[in-house]
Design an enzyme around this catalytic site. Sequence first.
Site, PDB file in Angstrom:
ATOM      1  N   CYS A   1      -6.535   7.236   4.736  1.00 51.67           N
ATOM      2  CA  CYS A   1      -5.740   7.537   6.198  1.00 51.67           C
ATOM      3  C   CYS A   1      -6.458   8.983   6.587  1.00 51.67           C
ATOM      4  O   CYS A   1      -6.185   9.822   6.015  1.00 51.67           O
ATOM      5  CB  CYS A   1      -4.233   7.512   6.051  1.00 51.67           C
ATOM      6  SG  CYS A   1      -3.499   7.945   7.443  1.00 51.67           S
TER       7      CYS A   1
ATOM      8  N   GLN B   1       0.699  -1.313   0.022  1.00 53.96           N
ATOM      9  CA  GLN B   1      -0.008  -0.086  -0.074  1.00 53.96           C
ATOM     10  C   GLN B   1       0.857   1.290   0.081  1.00 53.96           C
ATOM     11  O   GLN B   1       1.738   1.470   0.710  1.00 53.96           O
ATOM     12  CB  GLN B   1      -1.061   0.075   1.218  1.00 53.96           C
ATOM     13  CG  GLN B   1      -1.792   1.337   0.822  1.00 53.96           C
ATOM     14  CD  GLN B   1      -2.944   1.267   2.120  1.00 53.96           C
ATOM     15  OE1 GLN B   1      -2.144   1.853   3.234  1.00 53.96           O
ATOM     16  NE2 GLN B   1      -4.091   1.175   1.911  1.00 53.96           N
TER      17      GLN B   1
HETATM   18  C1  LIG Z   1      -3.455   0.976  14.134  1.00 45.29           C
HETATM   19  C2  LIG Z   1      -4.110   1.130  12.795  1.00 45.29           C
HETATM   20  C3  LIG Z   1      -3.244   1.484  11.437  1.00 45.29           C
HETATM   21  C4  LIG Z   1      -3.826   1.332  10.150  1.00 45.29           C
HETATM   22  N1  LIG Z   1      -3.031   1.610   9.239  1.00 45.29           N
HETATM   23  C5  LIG Z   1      -3.517   1.827   8.117  1.00 45.29           C
HETATM   24  C6  LIG Z   1      -2.844   2.049   6.932  1.00 45.29           C
HETATM   25  O1  LIG Z   1      -1.501   2.021   6.931  1.00 45.29           O
HETATM   26  N2  LIG Z   1      -3.426   2.050   5.734  1.00 45.29           N
HETATM   27  C7  LIG Z   1      -4.833   1.976   5.775  1.00 45.29           C
HETATM   28  O2  LIG Z   1      -5.479   2.115   4.532  1.00 45.29           O
HETATM   29  N3  LIG Z   1      -5.421   1.850   6.569  1.00 45.29           N
HETATM   30  C8  LIG Z   1      -4.951   1.828   7.900  1.00 45.29           C
HETATM   31  N4  LIG Z   1      -5.989   1.598   9.068  1.00 45.29           N
HETATM   32  C9  LIG Z   1      -7.384   1.379   8.769  1.00 45.29           C
HETATM   33  C10 LIG Z   1      -7.700   0.142   8.747  1.00 45.29           C
HETATM   34  O3  LIG Z   1      -7.013  -0.405   7.398  1.00 45.29           O
HETATM   35  C11 LIG Z   1      -9.233   0.023   8.502  1.00 45.29           C
HETATM   36  O4  LIG Z   1      -9.836   0.554   7.491  1.00 45.29           O
HETATM   37  C12 LIG Z   1      -9.922   0.269   9.832  1.00 45.29           C
HETATM   38  O5  LIG Z   1      -9.262  -0.138  11.012  1.00 45.29           O
HETATM   39  C13 LIG Z   1     -11.441  -0.320   9.840  1.00 45.29           C
HETATM   40  O6  LIG Z   1     -11.508  -1.672   9.948  1.00 45.29           O
HETATM   41  P1  LIG Z   1     -11.511  -2.555  10.917  1.00 45.29           P
HETATM   42  O7  LIG Z   1     -12.707  -2.062  11.988  1.00 45.29           O
HETATM   43  O8  LIG Z   1     -11.657  -3.890  10.664  1.00 45.29           O
HETATM   44  O9  LIG Z   1     -10.154  -2.204  11.867  1.00 45.29           O
HETATM   45  C14 LIG Z   1      -5.414   1.415  10.228  1.00 45.29           C
HETATM   46  C15 LIG Z   1      -6.053   1.342  11.133  1.00 45.29           C
HETATM   47  C16 LIG Z   1      -5.441   0.962  12.531  1.00 45.29           C
HETATM   48  C17 LIG Z   1      -6.394   0.652  13.883  1.00 45.29           C
END
Ligand SMILES: Cc1cc2nc3c(=O)[nH]c(=O)nc-3n(C[C@H](O)[C@H](O)[C@H](O)COP(=O)(O)O)c2cc1C
Length: 328
Positions: A102, A72
Amino acid sequence: MITKLGTFDIDLPVFLAPMAGITDLPFRRLVSRFGAGLVFSEMVASKAMVAETRRSLRIVKSSDDEPLMAVQLAGCDPEIMAEAAKLNEAMGARIIDINMGCPVKKVTSGMAGSSLMRDLSHAAKILKATVEAVSVPVTLKMRTGWDDDNRNAPELAKIAEDTGIQMLTVHGRTRCQFFKGAADWQFIGEVKDAVDIPVLANGDIQTRENAAEALRQSEADGVMIGRGSYGRPWFVAQVAEYLKSGTRLADPDREAQQAVVKEHYLDLIKLYGEHVGVRVARKHLGWYGQRLPGGEAFRSKVVRMDDYRQVCDEIDQFYEDVELKESA
Ligand SMILES: Cc1cc2nc3c(=O)[nH]c(=O)nc-3n(C[C@H](O)[C@H](O)[C@H](O)COP(=O)(O)O)c2cc1C
């Protein structure tokens, strides 16, 4: 359900989300081994990538035991994004994903991540330049929009499809929500209606039933799981099996969990070196422990330890005594 992505046929429509600080090679390797359609790297800044900084090279590092990994990229300059994509393709990346989701200020203030949802013509330039730079599939991850008054994900999705993006992931929140409120899986359905390429629903999938419900509400082609995989690299595979056959695969038994945690731990030490690795691993150990009785005492002990051998002994002791309970 088969998801087509370029020349790849992905038959488990359950993917591991990119998560900075978490989805490094050791974690992705475990999730892949249990079974995931596709895993995503942590986001890497395209500028740092082009400069080939040590950190960026570590983030995109893959291995043969990861069947399919997407790298990514985040950034705001179309030429640099294209250059970074090309470099990753040359290093073996099989899929490039672009981050337009992000919410972090450091990223959005540089007009990258979700701030690109506020300037769709610039977003289009980034997508076009990246797609034209590589022959591997390029995918896009976004939120529903910047804020409640600007939920333009369907519009961005259409632009993305027209520029040659081959799959979309939508985290069902706006940028301004950060992680507050509930993910709107129904709205993801509006993105699905706007395009013909595969769409993944993302946000708040913590149980197998959540995954089924997210798919029902969004009619998406698959789901992406982030925080639900904390402390259980087997969860993505459990969700995939549940969606496929309705079977609830059991968690690994005590010895198998102990082996997973030890392997994860030692892999982190190997990747980051002892000083950094011990620290990076603490959150994972906390998450593994959190799901088990006595986990809090285990966590509070290991977060104070600096010697990785001592931590390994503590892991062994914890798992030798623990009584497992089935997770969600
Ligand atoms: C600690 C953390 C780091 C993340 N880093 C990224 C990232 O590098 N790139 C991205 O597109 N989303 C990032 N996200 C978002 C996740 O990919 C995801 O979209 C978001 O957590 C919602 O999904 P979930 O409820 O299953 O966690 C991050 C989320 C968290 C909690």
